[in-house]
Design an enzyme around this catalytic site. Structure first.
Site, PDB file in Angstrom:
ATOM      1  N   LEU A  19      34.384 145.577 -27.777  1.00 60.82           N
ATOM      2  CA  LEU A  19      35.421 144.799 -28.480  1.00 60.82           C
ATOM      3  C   LEU A  19      36.723 145.449 -29.097  1.00 60.82           C
ATOM      4  O   LEU A  19      36.975 146.418 -28.917  1.00 60.82           O
ATOM      5  CB  LEU A  19      34.980 145.459 -30.306  1.00 60.82           C
ATOM      6  CG  LEU A  19      34.872 143.912 -31.238  1.00 60.82           C
ATOM      7  CD1 LEU A  19      34.751 143.101 -31.044  1.00 60.82           C
ATOM      8  CD2 LEU A  19      34.631 144.894 -32.586  1.00 60.82           C
ATOM      9  N   ASP A  20      37.860 144.536 -29.359  1.00 63.47           N
ATOM     10  CA  ASP A  20      39.019 144.459 -28.992  1.00 63.47           C
ATOM     11  C   ASP A  20      39.936 145.467 -28.266  1.00 63.47           C
ATOM     12  O   ASP A  20      40.936 145.657 -28.105  1.00 63.47           O
ATOM     13  CB  ASP A  20      39.386 144.815 -30.392  1.00 63.47           C
ATOM     14  CG  ASP A  20      39.156 143.677 -31.386  1.00 63.47           C
ATOM     15  OD1 ASP A  20      38.444 143.164 -31.607  1.00 63.47           O
ATOM     16  OD2 ASP A  20      38.497 144.123 -32.902  1.00 63.47           O
TER      17      ASP A  20
END
Lengths: 279, 279, 279, 279
Positions: D222-223
């Site tokens: 994520l990210d």
């Protein structure tokens, strides 16, 4: 034309602007610009007021203003216009050079009273501008010892502000406590990204498209003090970590100079862990 | 929480802030933010004051404020929060689309009461947002006749502001006089560069490295009215005139939207041929 | 690691990249980056190629490349890496200081061979960096005479480029002809806005919200030569003409430094009245 | 005029540009612009070549190019010009609206084949543009179940890219694996700052002076996927967390639109965890 600058911080209350403006009017001063802000998180009121006209007694005027404000109010009338700043450096020249050149041509708006380095790298350059350079090496001694000498050397000049212009030693809370709210650092990233060492290596590895820099007041928590100014430059995939470092230096220099300029014009207040900047 | 917004313009004089603040305090209002500026060229004072608290009678409060100020002062208390704007277009969609989308999602802060085009190109798009579209063609009629119908159509909606969102007809001083200080244009260049037609062709020919846009109030002198906002985008030698036009559209849209937002929040004052923007 | 830099300008033709790449491959060089552009308006081809690997004879390599290209092709292999620049100044220090500081710390990428001023104002500062300063006054003599001495003084250093770092005299076509394509000026506005004198006064009067600067090659037409770089800073209604001048100095300095950096890295080509910048 | 676009990725080797240019010349094509880059970390070569002229058989041309390159080379000749994109949304409209408006006026350069929301909030708006909207609710079901339906709905359209335009559900590695290198997200901060939830609250608390946004490809972390584009807006102490959110929306929209535009023009390559952007 004469101008009077007034700085105020106090607990917030109803009618503060009116009370201040009344005292100002009693002294036959005309408000040229007034900036104020209420920080609701801390319930504090901040104001920066430029008045046309002079006052015969700044002390009396300060006293009158304080009388009209909530207890504990801090009032400054005509703070010293020509601040003295001490600059701490290691080996990198870009921030120091920008400061010294502006000082030399009287566009810094402050006196550079001394430069202190933990290496001699920037001694020659500094002395070309007739500014005293002091070597305080951190090598072969305790941190406590190092910081004591650093403080002794700086203290002799009684500077208003101490600027860490790429000073690469982490300072202890004891040292920081000597210059609370007066110690300014330039951080080599767009905080809070890339906290810690080697930010350009980190930025390169992450493949970012922007490189930033952050000027902030130093507190006990490294890289966590109130932010004064930030800016960025665009980079792309062709930039090596070294190219990012070069781009970073340009933005570091610009951001630190901007922060110094805001500070010495008395435009920056600290509230909690933030700044109020009447730009 | 209740808020009261006060807008003031008047001749400059000593003690204005104090007088205003006193009236505000009499009404038990607390000043949250106050921005003021004295334009020395015209000797005028301008202020925008946000107060915490409400007033039972805005008229009475306005009257009290006016009493305390130099003759001829203009005072507005709580100007209409939801302005009505009429949008004039020709064939280009980018500025209109940005305005309509924000209106649709309630982020414009204003009502779009109507769109008027001298072509039908944007009728379908406009009506998808349930906004009335009026065709007022300039073809086969005199300019005077064209503008009269334009004014008649717009006037029926009593808009607070008329926005020229890439409206490609030059308006006469007579038309402009109906909306003095309320007629906003987006100009396709960084004024005062590239005044006149075909700015992107001009920019391309000149080999510029930046493309700009300017939002301004319209006055009798084409492209010479008070500037509200400007911005630029970077371009390079690979940009054709058409690419510059595309880059230009992005910046036009952004600048016009910013200008509208500043205006409908009552942050823009006109003084002489300039604006004061309490951003 | 060895690198070979190749610069090419010639009439456009089919298969140029292939022909160039074949010669490069014959020399066992590997193309690291290749930038090329065809200017359709002038039907010219431009390329900048960085190769990994060295060549024993640059002359022979140049000859081979030329053979493979249309007649009249200009080919440069490994242009001098350390260019010499002469800097012309009047009284303002900001651009000169930035150049000299970078030169001093070896980050300019060029040698500053001399500084020539038509006043003595910057002599002391220049000499602190061990750079020769020459005073060539324009006072009490003809323009022709003035420029002849200017040329004589500069010529003695055989600079690759002459940089007008806020040199406030307009140079004649005769002088310009000595340094065609090698004479760089920083103009105090976002050209083509505010051509001519007192741009900050003009900008102030017009009430602009941006202040720009333009670095360009000097041609016979004042302010009309090929643009190398441009940038802007935001200003607002609180800026006096003097404040705009200060903001302008910051952007002038940044834009000139950027232009110099692009030029000395051989990234700028001139085509007609435009530049191609392989940034 | 006919143009042929060639995209190449392969292991780096000596003479690649020459080999490619020779094949191109054999097909009587003229190179208009060629951008290439060698990623030394992964030893990969990337090129984007625009040629004037057409080819009768793209397959044959592709085959010839592949023959001339190291084994395993990926070659694309004239990738589909009109990509299809599926847009995933939750409740926020700003990014979707910008995409749909550009699609409607044929300035997106791509087809929006469908919009899928986990709420119905944007159904009405989407349908005004004759684009199908599908509700796939995450409520009352397992994540696995939710993502399976999501995938089924999207898959039916065979989109080239899936754009998360403020889609507020975290997607599992399984889902991501269906769209590797084709799944684009807009992150509400200047990554890697403020990873995780409530970035504007975090930014407000930290007192930053800039608000950023990041468009990136989605990977399992994520990210942490390859960054395509980033930008920032300036903020100051007067911005509430809500004001920062508003400023953030503007920059999110601009950054996502820029990323989409780069992708659909085939200007973005992925190498390791970074992008190469031939802008």
């Amino acid at each position: 034309m004469d101008q009077t600058l007034v700085l105020i911080q106090c607990r917030d209350a109803v009618g503060l602007v009116s009370r201040i403006a009344q005292v100002v009017a009693q002294y036959a001063l005309n408000i040229v610009t007034m900036r104020e802000y209420v920080d609701e998180a801390t319930d504090r009121f901040f104001a920066r007021i430029v008045c046309a006209g002079g006052v015969s007694s700044a002390d009396e005027f300060t006293h009158e203003l304080r009388q009209s404000l909530p207890e504990g109010a801090m009032v400054q009338v005509n703070p010293p216009a020509l601040k003295k700043i001490a600059v701490l450096v290691t080996k990198e020249s870009h921030c120091l050079a920008d400061i010294l050149v502006r000082y030399f041509f009287h566009t810094l708006g402050a006196d550079v009273c001394c430069v202190v380095g933990n290496y001699e790298a920037l001694k020659d350059f500094t002395e070309r501008f007739q500014v005293p350079f002091h070597l305080v090496s951190h090598e072969g001694r305790s941190k406590d010892d190092f910081e004591k000498e650093l403080h002794r050397v700086i203290h002799a000049y009684s500077p208003d502000y101490v600027v860490l212009a790429k000073f690469m030693r982490i300072l202890s809370p004891v040292f920081v406590s000597h210059y609370r709210g007066r110690l300014v650092n330039i951080h080599h990233s767009f905080l809070p990204a890339f906290i810690g060492a080697n930010p350009y290596r980190q930025a390169y590895t992450r493949g970012v498209k922007l490189i930033g820099a952050t000027a902030h007041f130093v507190t006990d928590d490294l890289d966590e003090g109130p932010i004064i100014a930030q800016d960025i430059r665009q980079v792309d995939h062709t930039y090596t970590a070294e190219d990012m470092r070069k781009a970073g230096k340009e933005v570091e220099k610009a951001v630190l100079t901007k922060a110094i300029s805001l500070i010495i014009e008395d435009r920056v207040f600290i509230t909690g862990n933030k700044t109020i900047v009447f730009g």
